[in-house]
Write a protein that holds these residues in place. Structure first.
Motif, PDB file in Angstrom:
ATOM      1  N   ASP A 179      55.537 -61.178   3.137  1.00 40.80           N
ATOM      2  CA  ASP A 179      54.153 -61.219   2.683  1.00 40.80           C
ATOM      3  C   ASP A 179      53.772 -62.647   2.268  1.00 40.80           C
ATOM      4  O   ASP A 179      54.629 -63.473   1.951  1.00 40.80           O
ATOM      5  CB  ASP A 179      53.944 -60.279   1.495  1.00 40.80           C
ATOM      6  N   ALA A 180      52.475 -62.908   2.252  1.00 39.10           N
ATOM      7  CA  ALA A 180      51.970 -64.233   1.915  1.00 39.10           C
ATOM      8  C   ALA A 180      51.415 -64.254   0.494  1.00 39.10           C
ATOM      9  O   ALA A 180      50.828 -63.269   0.024  1.00 39.10           O
ATOM     10  CB  ALA A 180      50.893 -64.665   2.906  1.00 39.10           C
ATOM     11  N   ARG A 201      55.792 -66.010   1.966  1.00 41.27           N
ATOM     12  CA  ARG A 201      55.159 -67.189   2.549  1.00 41.27           C
ATOM     13  C   ARG A 201      54.126 -67.770   1.579  1.00 41.27           C
ATOM     14  O   ARG A 201      53.313 -67.034   1.029  1.00 41.27           O
ATOM     15  CB  ARG A 201      54.470 -66.835   3.867  1.00 41.27           C
ATOM     16  N   ALA A 202      54.174 -69.067   1.396  1.00 37.72           N
ATOM     17  CA  ALA A 202      53.214 -69.740   0.529  1.00 37.72           C
ATOM     18  C   ALA A 202      52.020 -70.211   1.340  1.00 37.72           C
ATOM     19  O   ALA A 202      52.175 -70.932   2.332  1.00 37.72           O
ATOM     20  CB  ALA A 202      53.870 -70.927  -0.170  1.00 37.72           C
ATOM     21  N   HIS A 222      41.685 -64.686   3.364  1.00 39.38           N
ATOM     22  CA  HIS A 222      41.348 -64.213   4.712  1.00 39.38           C
ATOM     23  C   HIS A 222      42.533 -64.367   5.664  1.00 39.38           C
ATOM     24  O   HIS A 222      42.618 -63.663   6.675  1.00 39.38           O
ATOM     25  CB  HIS A 222      40.133 -64.966   5.244  1.00 39.38           C
ATOM     26  N   SER A 223      43.466 -65.274   5.327  1.00 34.06           N
ATOM     27  CA  SER A 223      44.662 -65.461   6.157  1.00 34.06           C
ATOM     28  C   SER A 223      45.754 -64.449   5.840  1.00 34.06           C
ATOM     29  O   SER A 223      46.829 -64.492   6.444  1.00 34.06           O
ATOM     30  CB  SER A 223      45.207 -66.878   5.973  1.00 34.06           C
ATOM     31  N   GLY A 224      45.482 -63.556   4.874  1.00 32.47           N
ATOM     32  CA  GLY A 224      46.420 -62.473   4.628  1.00 32.47           C
ATOM     33  C   GLY A 224      47.188 -62.537   3.329  1.00 32.47           C
ATOM     34  O   GLY A 224      48.128 -61.754   3.146  1.00 32.47           O
ATOM     35  N   ALA A 225      46.830 -63.430   2.410  1.00 36.13           N
ATOM     36  CA  ALA A 225      47.546 -63.484   1.132  1.00 36.13           C
ATOM     37  C   ALA A 225      47.418 -62.152   0.404  1.00 36.13           C
ATOM     38  O   ALA A 225      46.323 -61.603   0.283  1.00 36.13           O
ATOM     39  CB  ALA A 225      46.998 -64.611   0.260  1.00 36.13           C
ATOM     40  N   ARG A 226      48.522 -61.664  -0.091  1.00 38.11           N
ATOM     41  CA  ARG A 226      48.536 -60.400  -0.826  1.00 38.11           C
ATOM     42  C   ARG A 226      48.644 -60.623  -2.329  1.00 38.11           C
ATOM     43  O   ARG A 226      48.596 -59.665  -3.096  1.00 38.11           O
ATOM     44  CB  ARG A 226      49.689 -59.519  -0.350  1.00 38.11           C
ATOM     45  N   ILE A 260      44.464 -57.359  -3.832  1.00 35.93           N
ATOM     46  CA  ILE A 260      45.543 -58.331  -4.028  1.00 35.93           C
ATOM     47  C   ILE A 260      46.034 -58.316  -5.473  1.00 35.93           C
ATOM     48  O   ILE A 260      45.354 -57.801  -6.376  1.00 35.93           O
ATOM     49  CB  ILE A 260      45.106 -59.761  -3.638  1.00 35.93           C
ATOM     50  N   LEU A 261      47.217 -58.896  -5.681  1.00 36.15           N
ATOM     51  CA  LEU A 261      47.778 -59.063  -7.016  1.00 36.15           C
ATOM     52  C   LEU A 261      47.373 -60.432  -7.547  1.00 36.15           C
ATOM     53  O   LEU A 261      47.651 -61.458  -6.929  1.00 36.15           O
ATOM     54  CB  LEU A 261      49.305 -58.955  -6.956  1.00 36.15           C
ATOM     55  N   LEU A 262      46.736 -60.468  -8.701  1.00 32.58           N
ATOM     56  CA  LEU A 262      46.337 -61.718  -9.355  1.00 32.58           C
ATOM     57  C   LEU A 262      47.288 -61.978 -10.517  1.00 32.58           C
ATOM     58  O   LEU A 262      47.426 -61.133 -11.417  1.00 32.58           O
ATOM     59  CB  LEU A 262      44.900 -61.626  -9.867  1.00 32.58           C
TER      60      LEU A 262
END
Length: 448
Positions: A179-180, A201-202, A222-226, A260-262
């Protein structure tokens, strides 16, 4: 790689084990490239696919990293418990160490009185604890966080062994390998290393002195960061702090990605030198971390984590299967320090001292035509055309600073300067040395 070290193996597993052993023993220079895949395959009489698989496994565990067209290289700080990995490069005698990122030990409050109080008031030996955070710690932490503007109305609280421990538990509670994660660029070196070790992934997010850039964050999401990890103030290495205006902009971006997780990192807490502007809870999963290490000493490996009930429950549940809980002695020590008015006064005095050093250093840099970032916290970030040259020149001048390569992904070169050991009367000489180190070769020094 050492000229004497030879990679061995006839399978992906044995090849990766051979390389890891070389890293462990120091036969590989950290940051050095691995042999090209086809070249090593020819030497070992295996297929290129076998070597590629070995490199992939090493990348997955954070031992090596891809370096674009240059191939694959050993990470600067691979997650291997060798003697070298626990140590920074030695600082020569007579060189002032401005590379550590640690608080000034001269300004830390004494913990002896609190420890004596705990010893006198400990009562009979305790058995296995049933709660991650002691009720007294929760009762005191809740209003302290709320007074700083952390939304605590529906928040749960846990205690972890410091900020990085909290971040690791939060990420593993919500994400899976591959995951990103959106991270600040430049950002905390330990976090970048942790992501590599977790096979996450960073995705870099550009920052300025007001915090992460909203458009850059939107692109990462938008690039998929979770997940998104943000330092709300005293950002390491740049000293940035999220402003009220920027916090509102970031909340708007995050409101479109509620899944997402903040994670909000307030590692400097009382020492930050800037007001706190929280982003959460705007997403479904959210956590705010406040560590005791900066204001009370790096040896106090404890942090308070507030967040949504599900997220904190996952952290607590996973801890019960492993370490169990943070030592109740350490929790009680933090409570004592929080309640001690004299300790509070010392911490606030330290914060004022750091502020004077930051302002004096920024003014000195400005007089010499330099732009340095570092509005809060204990670090300053200076961009340089060539990190290696700048670090060498500064070391020759008597200063050890941290290379920007430890902290940056796409950001241009720079160096991090920790102001903690720096006395105010030593600032002009340091500024002169940095002005020379940050100058492009062939350019004359700006007049003052």
């Amino acid at each position: 790689m050492s000229a004497q070290y030879q990679v061995s193996g006839d399978s992906a597993a044995s090849i990766s084990a051979s390389i890891e052993s070389g890293v462990l023993r120091g036969d590989f220079v950290w940051g050095a490239p691995l042999p090209p895949i086809r070249g090593l395959a020819g030497e070992l009489s295996v297929s290129p696919a076998t070597v590629a698989k070995a490199y992939q496994e090493l990348r997955r565990r954070g031992v090596v990293e891809a370096d674009g067209r240059k191939g694959t290289r050993v990470r600067s700080r691979p997650p291997i418990a060798s003697e070298r990995s626990a140590m920074r490069l030695p600082v020569p005698d007579g060189v002032l160490d401005l590379s550590s990122g640690e608080p000034d030990v001269r300004l830390l409050p004494p913990i002896g009185p609190a420890l004596r109080h705990i010893a006198d008031d400990s009562g009979p030996p305790k058995g296995y604890a049933s709660a991650i955070a002691m009720p007294q710690l929760i009762d005191i932490a809740r209003p302290r966080l709320a007074a700083d503007g952390v939304p605590m109305e529906n928040a749960a609280i846990a205690a972890t062994s410091g900020t990085l421990d909290a971040i690791e538990r939060l990420l593993t509670a919500h994400l899976r390998p591959g995951d990103a994660v959106a991270v600040e660029d430049p950002g905390w070196a330990n976090l970048l290393d942790l992501l590599a070790a977790l096979d996450l992934r960073a995705l870099p997010v550009v920052i300025d002195q007001e915090g992460p850039d909203p458009d850059s964050l939107a692109a990462a999401l938008h690039s998929g960061a979770r997940a998104f990890v943000v330092t709300v103030r005293a950002q390491n290495p740049t000293g940035a702090a999220v402003s009220a205006r920027r916090a509102a902009q970031l909340r708007e971006v995050l409101s479109g990605h509620r899944g997402i997780l903040l994670i909000e990192d307030d590692h400097a807490a009382e020492l930050a030198g800037a007001p706190l502007h929280c982003l959460g809870p705007v997403t479904e999963a959210w956590a705010f971390i406040r560590s005791a290490s900066k204001p009370f000493g790096p040896d106090l490996r404890i942090a308070v984590v507030a967040g949504d009930e599900t997220t904190i429950a996952r952290v607590v549940g996973r801890m019960r299967l492993g370490t169990g809980w943070v030592s109740t002695v350490l929790q009680r020590l933090l409570v004592c320090l929080w309640l001690d008015e004299e300790v509070t006064s010392l911490v606030l005095s330290a914060a004022a001292g750091y502020a004077r050093r930051r302002e004096a250093l920024r003014d000195a840099f400005q007089e010499r035509g330099l732009t340095a970032e570092g509005a809060t916290g204990i670090n300053a970030w200076v961009r340089v055309p060539d990190e290696t040259r700048a670090i060498g020149l500064l070391r020759d001048a008597g200063y050890a600073v941290a290379p920007g390569s430890l902290f940056r992904i796409n950001t241009p070169p720079g160096v991090r300067i920790t102001i903690s050991p720096l006395d105010e009367d030593a600032i002009p000489a340091l500024a002169d040395a940095v002005a020379i180190a940050a100058r492009r070769p062939g350019l004359t020094a700006p007049s003052r």
